[in-house]
Design a protein around this motif. Structure first.
Motif, PDB file in Angstrom:
ATOM      1  N   ILE A 106      28.764  48.891  33.319  1.00 30.57           N
ATOM      2  CA  ILE A 106      29.573  48.885  34.534  1.00 30.57           C
ATOM      3  C   ILE A 106      29.930  47.447  34.867  1.00 30.57           C
ATOM      4  O   ILE A 106      29.044  46.601  35.063  1.00 30.57           O
ATOM      5  N   ILE A 107      31.214  47.145  34.934  1.00 28.15           N
ATOM      6  CA  ILE A 107      31.660  45.804  35.308  1.00 28.15           C
ATOM      7  C   ILE A 107      32.320  45.892  36.680  1.00 28.15           C
ATOM      8  O   ILE A 107      33.392  46.483  36.831  1.00 28.15           O
ATOM      9  N   GLY A 108      31.650  45.329  37.672  1.00 30.32           N
ATOM     10  CA  GLY A 108      32.070  45.454  39.068  1.00 30.32           C
ATOM     11  C   GLY A 108      31.226  46.508  39.752  1.00 30.32           C
ATOM     12  O   GLY A 108      31.455  47.694  39.544  1.00 30.32           O
ATOM     13  N   CYS A 109      30.263  46.081  40.544  1.00 31.65           N
ATOM     14  CA  CYS A 109      29.317  47.032  41.167  1.00 31.65           C
ATOM     15  C   CYS A 109      29.554  47.143  42.667  1.00 31.65           C
ATOM     16  O   CYS A 109      28.607  47.216  43.463  1.00 31.65           O
ATOM     17  N   GLY A 110      30.821  47.149  43.066  1.00 36.13           N
ATOM     18  CA  GLY A 110      31.177  47.260  44.478  1.00 36.13           C
ATOM     19  C   GLY A 110      31.415  48.684  44.923  1.00 36.13           C
ATOM     20  O   GLY A 110      30.808  49.623  44.413  1.00 36.13           O
ATOM     21  N   GLY A 111      32.360  48.838  45.862  1.00 35.27           N
ATOM     22  CA  GLY A 111      32.573  50.117  46.527  1.00 35.27           C
ATOM     23  C   GLY A 111      32.930  51.269  45.613  1.00 35.27           C
ATOM     24  O   GLY A 111      32.321  52.338  45.687  1.00 35.27           O
ATOM     25  N   ILE A 112      33.923  51.081  44.727  1.00 34.06           N
ATOM     26  CA  ILE A 112      34.376  52.204  43.904  1.00 34.06           C
ATOM     27  C   ILE A 112      33.344  52.562  42.848  1.00 34.06           C
ATOM     28  O   ILE A 112      33.206  53.737  42.470  1.00 34.06           O
ATOM     29  N   ALA A 113      32.595  51.572  42.373  1.00 32.49           N
ATOM     30  CA  ALA A 113      31.534  51.860  41.400  1.00 32.49           C
ATOM     31  C   ALA A 113      30.425  52.678  42.045  1.00 32.49           C
ATOM     32  O   ALA A 113      29.926  53.653  41.467  1.00 32.49           O
ATOM     33  N   ASN A 114      30.038  52.289  43.262  1.00 31.86           N
ATOM     34  CA  ASN A 114      28.973  53.003  43.977  1.00 31.86           C
ATOM     35  C   ASN A 114      29.442  54.329  44.547  1.00 31.86           C
ATOM     36  O   ASN A 114      28.668  55.273  44.662  1.00 31.86           O
ATOM     37  N   GLY A 115      30.722  54.386  44.925  1.00 39.36           N
ATOM     38  CA  GLY A 115      31.223  55.602  45.536  1.00 39.36           C
ATOM     39  C   GLY A 115      31.641  56.674  44.553  1.00 39.36           C
ATOM     40  O   GLY A 115      31.639  57.864  44.892  1.00 39.36           O
TER      41      GLY A 115
END
Length: 359
Positions: free
Chosen positions: A7-16
């Motif tokens: 996973i590259i980018g662990c912000g909102g869309i990754a978590n959501g």
């Protein structure tokens, strides 16, 4: 067979969306988490990884791991193409979050990389996997509406401007509601019509409410100084076969007619909309009719195992397309056309002129 995922980018869309969905997919294991904010990557590992998972702050270091099969790109739009291309060059299959890229040139470069490397590429248009979308697509595939010659792609919020991250940053995102949520509505509409040949576009992007201080907003007032993208946009698209599409997108607009990722379709044999559930209309034996489709029981044979969770369905079919070496549902060539149209609407707004597409 188990595929390893980074996973590259662990912000909102990754978590959501991405990580919760992948955690439920048999045959997928998240083994690497990358974010420029170390705490976000550590948190992702704690929630969705295992003891063997690795945390990175530089995606280039992650891509050096030859054991990783798949990359999910969940970063701001400005880096979608750069990271996706690098990942495919490193031998990974790529799921890139929508929109495909900031520009058509970047999106085309992603497709070129996929063809050059032989690695699969798909884009995160999860609204295709909703039960209503899947059902309506089946209707369209079976010519239930006839020739669809007029459509509306709707992504309208009254006051729901995302105030976190880089959503308001034109340089990082390439635009506001048009490229953020309008992209979903347009993807749905083109997919239903099975029409990917635009002829020309006329559009306007508005900055009418973005400068207001202490504005009413679902996530609290926005900062007018940081609001550098449009607050709403309207586009009129004419296709090569003469079909017309109206695209409406807003984060802030004085209207009560709201709704996201919806489409209205008008064909020679019938019509459909998502305004009050899924409705099909037409005429029969000299009378008009309207059908409300019940989507609660059972599902469409969209693919084996279709369910009510669009994110899980998206992730499952994506992993299965790699395992079985089949095409993913969202083809990059389709996503490219979405990006071409969005870019043209912005250009039309800037110039005040229609933008024609080369065949």
């Amino acid at each position: 067979m188990t595929l390893t995922v980074g996973i590259i980018g662990c912000g909102g869309i990754a978590n959501g969306k991405h990580m919760p969905a992948l955690s439920k997919v048999e045959g997928a294991r998240m083994v690497a988490f990358c974010d420029i904010v170390p705490e976000r990557a550590e948190k992702a590992k704690a929630e969705f990884g295992d003891e063997g998972s690795v945390v990175y702050t530089d995606y280039k270091e992650l891509l050096k791991d030859a054991s990783i099969d798949v990359i999910h790109v969940c970063t701001p739009n400005i880096s979608h193409a750069e990271i996706s291309i690098a990942a495919m060059e490193a031998g990974k299959h790529v799921m890139c979050e929508k929109p495909m890229a900031k520009t058509t040139a970047e999106a085309q470069a992603m497709i070129d990389a996929s063809k050059r490397t032989g690695k699969k590429l798909t884009i995160g248009y999860q609204n295709r996997f909703r039960p209503d979308s899947a059902y309506l697509h089946t209707v369209c595939e079976n010519d239930g509406l006839g020739e669809i010659y007029y459509a509306k792609a709707k992504a309208i919020r009254r006051r729901a401007v995302p105030t976190w991250g880089v959503f308001l940053d034109e340089e990082a995102q390439g635009g506001g509601p048009l490229i953020d949520i309008g992209t979903h509505a347009l993807d749905l509409t083109l997919w239903m019509m099975d029409n990917y040949k635009p002829k020309y576009v006329v559009g306007n992007a508005y900055h009418k409410l973005s400068g207001r201080k202490n504005a009413a907003n679902a996530w609290g007032p926005w900062d007018p100084e940081k609001f550098t993208v449009e607050d709403s946009a309207i586009g009129f698209i004419t296709m090569e076969n003469g079909a017309s599409i109206v695209l409406e997108a807003s984060w802030a607009l004085n209207t009560l007619d709201v709704g996201e990722a919806k489409t209205v379709l008008c064909g020679t044999e019938g019509g459909a909309d998502m305004e009050n559930g899924l409705r099909i209309n037409g005429e029969e034996y000299g009378k008009t009719f309207e059908k409300h489709i019940s989507l609660e029981a059972g599902g469409v044979d969209f693919y084996d195992g279709a369910g009510d969770d669009p994110a899980l369905t998206e992730a499952t079919q994506w992993i299965e397309s790699i395992v079985n070496d089949t095409e993913p549902v969202v083809k990059p060539e389709q996503a490219l056309v979405v990006t071409r149209i969005l870019e043209a609407i912005y250009k039309s707004s800037e110039t005040g002129m229609p933008v024609f597409f080369e065949k």
